[in-house]
Design a protein around this motif. Structure first.
Motif, PDB file in Angstrom:
ATOM      1  N   LEU A   1       0.815  -1.209   0.000  1.00  0.00           N
ATOM      2  CA  LEU A   1       0.000   0.000   0.000  1.00  0.00           C
ATOM      3  C   LEU A   1       0.853   1.265   0.000  1.00  0.00           C
ATOM      4  O   LEU A   1       0.523   2.253  -0.651  1.00  0.00           O
ATOM      5  CB  LEU A   1      -0.942   0.009   1.204  1.00  0.00           C
ATOM      6  CG  LEU A   1      -2.054  -1.023   1.184  1.00  0.00           C
ATOM      7  CD1 LEU A   1      -2.801  -1.021   2.514  1.00  0.00           C
ATOM      8  CD2 LEU A   1      -3.017  -0.783   0.035  1.00  0.00           C
ATOM      9  N   LEU A   2       1.969   1.224   0.722  1.00  0.00           N
ATOM     10  CA  LEU A   2       2.822   2.405   0.796  1.00  0.00           C
ATOM     11  C   LEU A   2       3.729   2.554  -0.425  1.00  0.00           C
ATOM     12  O   LEU A   2       4.089   3.664  -0.805  1.00  0.00           O
ATOM     13  CB  LEU A   2       3.673   2.358   2.062  1.00  0.00           C
ATOM     14  CG  LEU A   2       2.902   2.479   3.373  1.00  0.00           C
ATOM     15  CD1 LEU A   2       3.846   2.310   4.552  1.00  0.00           C
ATOM     16  CD2 LEU A   2       2.161   3.792   3.449  1.00  0.00           C
ATOM     17  N   SER A   3       4.125   1.453  -1.048  1.00  0.00           N
ATOM     18  CA  SER A   3       5.063   1.515  -2.165  1.00  0.00           C
ATOM     19  C   SER A   3       4.398   1.956  -3.472  1.00  0.00           C
ATOM     20  O   SER A   3       5.059   2.464  -4.358  1.00  0.00           O
ATOM     21  CB  SER A   3       5.747   0.172  -2.366  1.00  0.00           C
ATOM     22  OG  SER A   3       4.801  -0.797  -2.775  1.00  0.00           O
ATOM     23  N   ASP A   4       3.109   1.737  -3.604  1.00  0.00           N
ATOM     24  CA  ASP A   4       2.402   2.122  -4.833  1.00  0.00           C
ATOM     25  C   ASP A   4       1.206   2.991  -4.454  1.00  0.00           C
ATOM     26  O   ASP A   4       0.225   2.499  -3.913  1.00  0.00           O
ATOM     27  CB  ASP A   4       1.942   0.875  -5.585  1.00  0.00           C
ATOM     28  CG  ASP A   4       1.287   1.200  -6.914  1.00  0.00           C
ATOM     29  OD1 ASP A   4       1.215   2.391  -7.291  1.00  0.00           O
ATOM     30  OD2 ASP A   4       0.843   0.250  -7.588  1.00  0.00           O
ATOM     31  N   PRO A   5       1.265   4.279  -4.758  1.00  0.00           N
ATOM     32  CA  PRO A   5       0.178   5.178  -4.340  1.00  0.00           C
ATOM     33  C   PRO A   5      -1.155   4.887  -5.030  1.00  0.00           C
ATOM     34  O   PRO A   5      -2.193   5.340  -4.580  1.00  0.00           O
ATOM     35  CB  PRO A   5       0.696   6.563  -4.705  1.00  0.00           C
ATOM     36  CG  PRO A   5       1.772   6.336  -5.708  1.00  0.00           C
ATOM     37  CD  PRO A   5       2.330   4.977  -5.447  1.00  0.00           C
ATOM     38  N   HIS A   6      -1.138   4.130  -6.106  1.00  0.00           N
ATOM     39  CA  HIS A   6      -2.374   3.821  -6.834  1.00  0.00           C
ATOM     40  C   HIS A   6      -3.041   2.534  -6.348  1.00  0.00           C
ATOM     41  O   HIS A   6      -4.118   2.183  -6.799  1.00  0.00           O
ATOM     42  CB  HIS A   6      -2.095   3.720  -8.331  1.00  0.00           C
ATOM     43  CG  HIS A   6      -1.505   4.975  -8.885  1.00  0.00           C
ATOM     44  ND1 HIS A   6      -2.216   6.162  -8.973  1.00  0.00           N
ATOM     45  CD2 HIS A   6      -0.261   5.249  -9.343  1.00  0.00           C
ATOM     46  CE1 HIS A   6      -1.437   7.100  -9.477  1.00  0.00           C
ATOM     47  NE2 HIS A   6      -0.238   6.569  -9.712  1.00  0.00           N
ATOM     48  N   THR A   7      -2.383   1.830  -5.435  1.00  0.00           N
ATOM     49  CA  THR A   7      -2.921   0.580  -4.912  1.00  0.00           C
ATOM     50  C   THR A   7      -4.097   0.872  -3.982  1.00  0.00           C
ATOM     51  O   THR A   7      -4.055   1.782  -3.173  1.00  0.00           O
ATOM     52  CB  THR A   7      -1.839  -0.181  -4.126  1.00  0.00           C
ATOM     53  OG1 THR A   7      -0.754  -0.428  -4.992  1.00  0.00           O
ATOM     54  CG2 THR A   7      -2.361  -1.486  -3.588  1.00  0.00           C
ATOM     55  N   ARG A   8      -5.126   0.110  -4.106  1.00  0.00           N
ATOM     56  CA  ARG A   8      -6.301   0.252  -3.238  1.00  0.00           C
ATOM     57  C   ARG A   8      -6.446  -1.009  -2.395  1.00  0.00           C
ATOM     58  O   ARG A   8      -6.250  -2.123  -2.885  1.00  0.00           O
ATOM     59  CB  ARG A   8      -7.569   0.436  -4.060  1.00  0.00           C
ATOM     60  CG  ARG A   8      -7.558   1.640  -4.945  1.00  0.00           C
ATOM     61  CD  ARG A   8      -7.795   2.892  -4.109  1.00  0.00           C
ATOM     62  NE  ARG A   8      -7.796   4.063  -4.964  1.00  0.00           N
ATOM     63  CZ  ARG A   8      -7.152   5.160  -4.689  1.00  0.00           C
ATOM     64  NH1 ARG A   8      -6.453   5.269  -3.586  1.00  0.00           N
ATOM     65  NH2 ARG A   8      -7.196   6.184  -5.502  1.00  0.00           N
ATOM     66  N   PHE A   9      -6.797  -0.819  -1.143  1.00  0.00           N
ATOM     67  CA  PHE A   9      -7.031  -1.948  -0.248  1.00  0.00           C
ATOM     68  C   PHE A   9      -8.478  -2.378  -0.375  1.00  0.00           C
ATOM     69  O   PHE A   9      -9.389  -1.557  -0.325  1.00  0.00           O
ATOM     70  CB  PHE A   9      -6.729  -1.551   1.198  1.00  0.00           C
ATOM     71  CG  PHE A   9      -7.026  -2.645   2.180  1.00  0.00           C
ATOM     72  CD1 PHE A   9      -6.204  -3.740   2.279  1.00  0.00           C
ATOM     73  CD2 PHE A   9      -8.149  -2.579   2.984  1.00  0.00           C
ATOM     74  CE1 PHE A   9      -6.482  -4.752   3.183  1.00  0.00           C
ATOM     75  CE2 PHE A   9      -8.432  -3.571   3.885  1.00  0.00           C
ATOM     76  CZ  PHE A   9      -7.597  -4.672   3.977  1.00  0.00           C
ATOM     77  N   HIS A  10      -8.696  -3.659  -0.556  1.00  0.00           N
ATOM     78  CA  HIS A  10     -10.040  -4.199  -0.657  1.00  0.00           C
ATOM     79  C   HIS A  10     -10.182  -5.314   0.379  1.00  0.00           C
ATOM     80  O   HIS A  10      -9.509  -6.341   0.284  1.00  0.00           O
ATOM     81  CB  HIS A  10     -10.292  -4.759  -2.062  1.00  0.00           C
ATOM     82  CG  HIS A  10     -11.620  -5.411  -2.220  1.00  0.00           C
ATOM     83  ND1 HIS A  10     -12.793  -4.699  -2.208  1.00  0.00           N
ATOM     84  CD2 HIS A  10     -11.972  -6.697  -2.371  1.00  0.00           C
ATOM     85  CE1 HIS A  10     -13.810  -5.539  -2.353  1.00  0.00           C
ATOM     86  NE2 HIS A  10     -13.322  -6.758  -2.451  1.00  0.00           N
TER      87      HIS A  10
END
Length: 52
Positions: free
Chosen positions: A6-15
């Motif tokens: 989550l921190l390494s890729d700002p476009h990642t979304r947690f689901h």
């Protein structure tokens, strides 16, 4: 590990998959087969028949 992704890729979304994701993911046949193998590994002879 989730935090790193989550921190390494700002476009990642947690689901959130929900509390019963793994329970619903495994089919009943696979669950049955796993339980039979576990009992056989403990030395039991397993015979299954449908309930009435």
């Amino acid at each position: 590990m989730i935090i790193w992704h989550l921190l390494s890729d700002p476009h990642t979304r947690f689901h959130d998959l929900g509390p019963d994701f793994y329970d619903n993911r495994i089919s009943p046949d696979r669950k049955r087969r796993n339980h039979v193998h576990q009992l056989e590994a403990l030395g039991y002879k397993v015979t299954l028949e449908p309930a009435a």
